[in-house]
Design an enzyme around this catalytic site. Structure first.
Site, short mmCIF file in Angstrom:
data_model
loop_
_atom_site.label_atom_id
_atom_site.label_comp_id
_atom_site.label_asym_id
_atom_site.label_seq_id
_atom_site.Cartn_x
_atom_site.Cartn_y
_atom_site.Cartn_z
N LYS A 1 0.85 -1.20 0.00
CA LYS A 1 0.00 0.00 0.00
C LYS A 1 0.87 1.24 0.00
O LYS A 1 1.80 1.36 0.81
CB LYS A 1 -0.89 0.01 1.28
CG LYS A 1 -1.80 1.24 1.36
CD LYS A 1 -3.05 1.06 0.55
CE LYS A 1 -3.83 2.34 0.32
NZ LYS A 1 -3.44 3.06 -0.94
N GLN B 1 7.11 4.05 3.91
CA GLN B 1 5.69 3.67 3.94
C GLN B 1 5.46 2.43 4.82
O GLN B 1 4.42 2.33 5.47
CB GLN B 1 5.22 3.41 2.51
CG GLN B 1 3.71 3.47 2.33
CD GLN B 1 3.19 4.90 2.23
OE1 GLN B 1 3.76 5.72 1.52
NE2 GLN B 1 2.11 5.21 2.91
N LYS C 1 5.36 3.75 8.39
CA LYS C 1 4.18 4.62 8.56
C LYS C 1 2.92 3.78 8.65
O LYS C 1 2.08 3.96 9.54
CB LYS C 1 4.10 5.55 7.33
CG LYS C 1 2.96 6.53 7.36
CD LYS C 1 2.75 7.20 6.00
CE LYS C 1 4.00 7.83 5.44
NZ LYS C 1 3.70 8.73 4.30
N LYS D 1 5.45 1.95 -3.02
CA LYS D 1 5.38 3.28 -3.64
C LYS D 1 5.64 3.10 -5.12
O LYS D 1 6.28 2.15 -5.55
CB LYS D 1 6.45 4.19 -3.05
CG LYS D 1 6.15 5.66 -3.20
CD LYS D 1 5.17 6.10 -2.13
CE LYS D 1 4.77 7.54 -2.28
NZ LYS D 1 4.08 8.01 -1.06
N GLY E 1 -2.62 8.39 -4.37
CA GLY E 1 -1.94 9.57 -4.89
C GLY E 1 -0.71 9.94 -4.09
O GLY E 1 -0.44 9.40 -3.02
N ASP E 2 0.05 10.85 -4.63
CA ASP E 2 1.19 11.50 -3.96
C ASP E 2 1.44 12.75 -4.81
O ASP E 2 0.51 13.22 -5.49
CB ASP E 2 2.41 10.56 -3.90
CG ASP E 2 3.49 11.05 -2.93
OD1 ASP E 2 3.35 10.86 -1.72
OD2 ASP E 2 4.49 11.67 -3.39
N THR F 1 -4.55 13.77 5.11
CA THR F 1 -3.14 13.94 5.48
C THR F 1 -2.93 15.26 6.22
O THR F 1 -2.29 15.31 7.27
CB THR F 1 -2.23 13.85 4.24
OG1 THR F 1 -2.61 12.72 3.48
CG2 THR F 1 -0.77 13.75 4.63
N ASN G 1 -2.10 19.18 -1.97
CA ASN G 1 -3.12 18.51 -1.16
C ASN G 1 -2.81 18.57 0.34
O ASN G 1 -3.67 18.94 1.15
CB ASN G 1 -3.24 17.05 -1.64
CG ASN G 1 -4.17 16.25 -0.75
OD1 ASN G 1 -3.74 15.57 0.17
ND2 ASN G 1 -5.46 16.36 -1.00
N SER H 1 -6.98 5.98 3.61
CA SER H 1 -7.00 5.08 2.45
C SER H 1 -7.43 3.68 2.88
O SER H 1 -8.21 3.02 2.19
CB SER H 1 -5.60 5.00 1.81
OG SER H 1 -5.36 6.08 0.94
P1 NDP Z 1 0.83 17.87 -4.45
O1 NDP Z 1 1.30 17.48 -5.80
O2 NDP Z 1 -0.62 18.05 -4.21
O3 NDP Z 1 1.56 19.20 -3.97
C1 NDP Z 1 2.94 19.26 -3.89
C2 NDP Z 1 3.35 20.68 -3.50
O4 NDP Z 1 4.74 20.67 -3.18
C3 NDP Z 1 3.18 21.68 -4.63
O5 NDP Z 1 2.91 22.93 -4.09
C4 NDP Z 1 4.55 21.64 -5.30
O6 NDP Z 1 4.88 22.83 -6.01
C5 NDP Z 1 5.47 21.46 -4.12
N1 NDP Z 1 6.67 20.71 -4.56
C6 NDP Z 1 6.69 19.47 -5.08
N2 NDP Z 1 7.93 19.11 -5.42
C7 NDP Z 1 8.70 20.14 -5.08
C8 NDP Z 1 10.08 20.38 -5.18
N3 NDP Z 1 10.92 19.45 -5.70
N4 NDP Z 1 10.55 21.57 -4.74
C9 NDP Z 1 9.70 22.51 -4.22
N5 NDP Z 1 8.36 22.33 -4.11
C10 NDP Z 1 7.88 21.18 -4.54
O7 NDP Z 1 1.42 16.75 -3.45
P2 NDP Z 1 0.95 16.36 -1.99
O8 NDP Z 1 0.47 17.57 -1.27
O9 NDP Z 1 0.09 15.17 -2.08
O10 NDP Z 1 2.34 15.86 -1.35
C11 NDP Z 1 3.21 16.75 -0.66
C12 NDP Z 1 4.14 15.92 0.24
O11 NDP Z 1 3.36 15.18 1.18
C13 NDP Z 1 5.01 14.88 -0.47
O12 NDP Z 1 6.23 14.77 0.19
C14 NDP Z 1 4.22 13.60 -0.30
O13 NDP Z 1 5.06 12.47 -0.39
C15 NDP Z 1 3.70 13.80 1.11
N6 NDP Z 1 2.51 13.02 1.48
C16 NDP Z 1 1.37 13.05 0.74
C17 NDP Z 1 0.26 12.34 1.14
C18 NDP Z 1 -1.03 12.41 0.40
O14 NDP Z 1 -1.98 11.79 0.89
N7 NDP Z 1 -1.14 13.10 -0.70
C19 NDP Z 1 0.30 11.48 2.34
C20 NDP Z 1 1.52 11.58 3.09
C21 NDP Z 1 2.58 12.31 2.65
P3 NDP Z 1 4.79 22.85 -7.63
O15 NDP Z 1 3.34 22.75 -7.94
O16 NDP Z 1 5.42 24.12 -8.01
O17 NDP Z 1 5.57 21.65 -8.09
O1 2IT Z 2 3.00 9.09 1.47
C1 2IT Z 2 1.84 8.66 1.66
O2 2IT Z 2 1.51 8.14 2.73
C2 2IT Z 2 0.85 8.81 0.59
N1 2IT Z 2 1.19 9.38 -0.45
C3 2IT Z 2 -0.51 8.23 0.73
C4 2IT Z 2 -0.50 6.76 0.42
C5 2IT Z 2 -1.85 6.09 0.37
O3 2IT Z 2 -1.84 4.91 0.00
O4 2IT Z 2 -2.88 6.68 0.68
#
Ligand code: NDP
Ligand code: 2IT
Length: 449
Positions: free
Chosen positions: A90, A111, A114, A126, A165-166, A210, A241, A381
């Site tokens: 997952k 993961q 976590k 992943k 997603g991520d 998240t 997100n 999830s």
């Molecule tokens: P999104 O794609 O929704 O948003 C990512 C944000 O981070 C955007 O604002 C993006 O800017 C910025 N960003 C991404 N890459 C870079 C980079 N290399 N340098 C600077 N800014 C960057 O992703 P999420 O919000 O889903 O994910 C954000 C973080 O949270 C990640 O580390 C992800 O692994 C983690 N995460 C996500 C979960 C989820 O459920 N979605 C769960 C747990 C952790 P820009 O648009 O300019 O690229």
């Molecule tokens: O980093 C993370 O925990 C996520 N991107 C969410 C993973 C999931 O299966 O919901």
């Protein structure tokens, strides 16, 4: 250092010399579980650590698609099925040009731990691709997702491996991936993907989970240290997100969020960030954060030019890195401490360089570590998967209450584990020790596999 850990780390470096993020993630876990390994010399004979850090399976594949100009473009797809120890593989899918095997392996490794902390039956995985969704049309995104799924479908299933997603993969992408999976398999298998739209099997609160979970964890950590979010200044990197829903919940708890960012720069609005506008720019228009200034000209826009993001120069009580790995360097950590930060909440995975984490801990700054603090997304999830199995939808309030309780439980596990090993208030070590202990017990029970 414990001899067994040293041996394992040396072997790991030899085999994966070019995978810096993966090495960083493993090193961080293995060094902090040293007191547990000292108590369990029997783990060496059964190669427990070697098995835990070696992915069960790595899949890479070609992903060709035709862009709107009629050109054929080829990307690389990945799925690292790291561990099925406590449940089906997952974890999310990341679409970003920086994606490579090291990044997907580090994310898959994180993961496992976590997911163990959530208390739910989910293993670790992943995946993703070096495809950049930015600036692509909806049609291009759809064709790419269809091509990606045409290969991925061989390897996933509701009881095998459940992606979500991520970065770069949200509800739109999950919808296209799900549609293609259903078409190829000729069956409705809701639990094969999570983060689905609400009309075809998604769960309420998954979108918010998240970010909300991060703030629930932060609330618990602050409360345990006689503090609250009320009236605190907060800065949040990212505007995706995780960042958006962390902002929403922080505002609900009375915090003053003054800055958010994207990869091009950050917005500093002393009056407090206008979250509705951020949602409009990012969720609806898929635009850039500097567009915020068109509506709020008093806000400052600071372009990101250096490795150190300008957002960490802003004075704040609480910093929430919610963008990407290694976004807080040692310089940024020093600046945050100099400016009086009291707590760091890791919404992103591994957002702090090792030296930054050490600097915070040495300065008694509270850290809500990623494995624990951002586990709310994957936890919901798993709740989405169980609703799909039951063919039933839970109301918003019930899922949100589950999320809240899961985050409270995770905080308590981290606290208990850190206390047990006399590492009080080091929740980074607490998260690693609590999850490792659970996984190690399951590994011993299941024999040499
Ligand atoms: P999104 O794609 O929704 O948003 C990512 C944000 O981070 C955007 O604002 C993006 O800017 C910025 N960003 C991404 N890459 C870079 C980079 N290399 N340098 C600077 N800014 C960057 O992703 P999420 O919000 O889903 O994910 C954000 C973080 O949270 C990640 O580390 C992800 O692994 C983690 N995460 C996500 C979960 C989820 O459920 N979605 C769960 C747990 C952790 P820009 O648009 O300019 O690229
Ligand atoms: O980093 C993370 O925990 C996520 N991107 C969410 C993973 C999931 O299966 O919901």
């Amino acid at each position: 250092m414990n001899k067994y850990i040293k041996k394992v780390l040396n072997g790991l470096k030899e085999k994966n010399i070019n995978e810096s993020e993966y090495l960083q993630a493993v090193e961080e876990v293995l060094t902090s579980i040293e007191p547990v390994i000292n108590n369990h010399p029997e783990y060496e004979k059964i190669a427990l650590l070697e098995r835990m850090i070696e992915p069960e399976r790595i899949i890479t594949f070609r992903v060709p698609y035709v862009n709107d100009k009629g050109q054929t473009i080829v990307h690389r797809g990945y799925r690292v099925q790291f561990s099925s120890l406590i449940g089906p593989y997952k974890g999310g899918l990341r679409f970003h040009p920086s994606v490579n095997q090291s990044i997907i392996k580090f994310l898959g490794f994180e993961q496992i731990f976590k997911n163990a902390l959530t208390g739910l039956p989910i293993g670790g995985a992943k995946g993703g691709s070096d495809f950049d969704p930015k600036g692509k049309s909806d049609d291009e995104i759809m064709r790419f997702c269809q091509s990606f799924m045409t290969e991925l479908q061989h390897h996933i299933g509701a009881d095998i491996d459940v992606p979500a997603g991520d970065i770069g993969v949200g509800e739109r992408e999950i919808g296209y991936l799900f549609g293609q999976y259903k078409r190829i398999k000729n069956r409705y298998e809701g639990g094969v993907l999570t983060g689905k739209g609400l009309s075809y099997g998604g769960s309420l609160v998954r979108k918010e989970a998240t970010g909300f979970g991060l703030i629930y964890f932060m609330r618990e950590m602050l409360a345990h240290n006689n503090q609250t979010l009320e009236g605190k200044t907060v800065t949040i990197s990212g505007a995706g997100n995780v960042a958006i829903y962390a902002c929403q919940k922080a505002l609900e708890y009375g915090a003053n969020v003054v800055a958010m960012s994207d990869s091009t720069g950050c917005i500093y609005d002393k009056n407090g960030i206008d979250l509705q506008l951020i949602k409009q720019i990012k969720e609806v228009e898929r635009g850039r954060i500097y567009e915020y200034q068109k509506v709020h000209p008093q806000a400052e826009y600071i372009e990101c030019k250096e490795a150190d993001s300008p957002i960490w120069e802003i004075k704040t009580d609480i910093a929430l890195p919610c963008a990407t790995q290694n976004e807080i360097t040692l310089n940024s950590a020093k600046k945050l401490v100099e400016n009086g930060v009291i707590a760091i909440g890791e919404g992103a995975n591994m957002p702090c360089l090792k030296e930054a984490t050490e600097y915070f801990l040495n300065n008694n700054i509270l850290i809500a570590p990623a494995k624990a603090a951002n586990a709310g997304g994957v936890a919901i999830s798993a709740v989405e998967m169980s609703q799909n199995s039951m063919r039933y939808y839970l109301p918003f309030k019930n899922v949100d209450e589950k999320l809240n309780q899961i985050m409270i439980n995770i905080f308590n596990s981290c606290k208990l584990a850190s206390n047990e090993y006399h590492l009080e208030k080091n929740y980074v070590a607490g998260a690693n020790i609590a999850s490792f202990t659970k996984l190690a017990n399951a590994m011993v029970a299941q024999g040499i596999v």
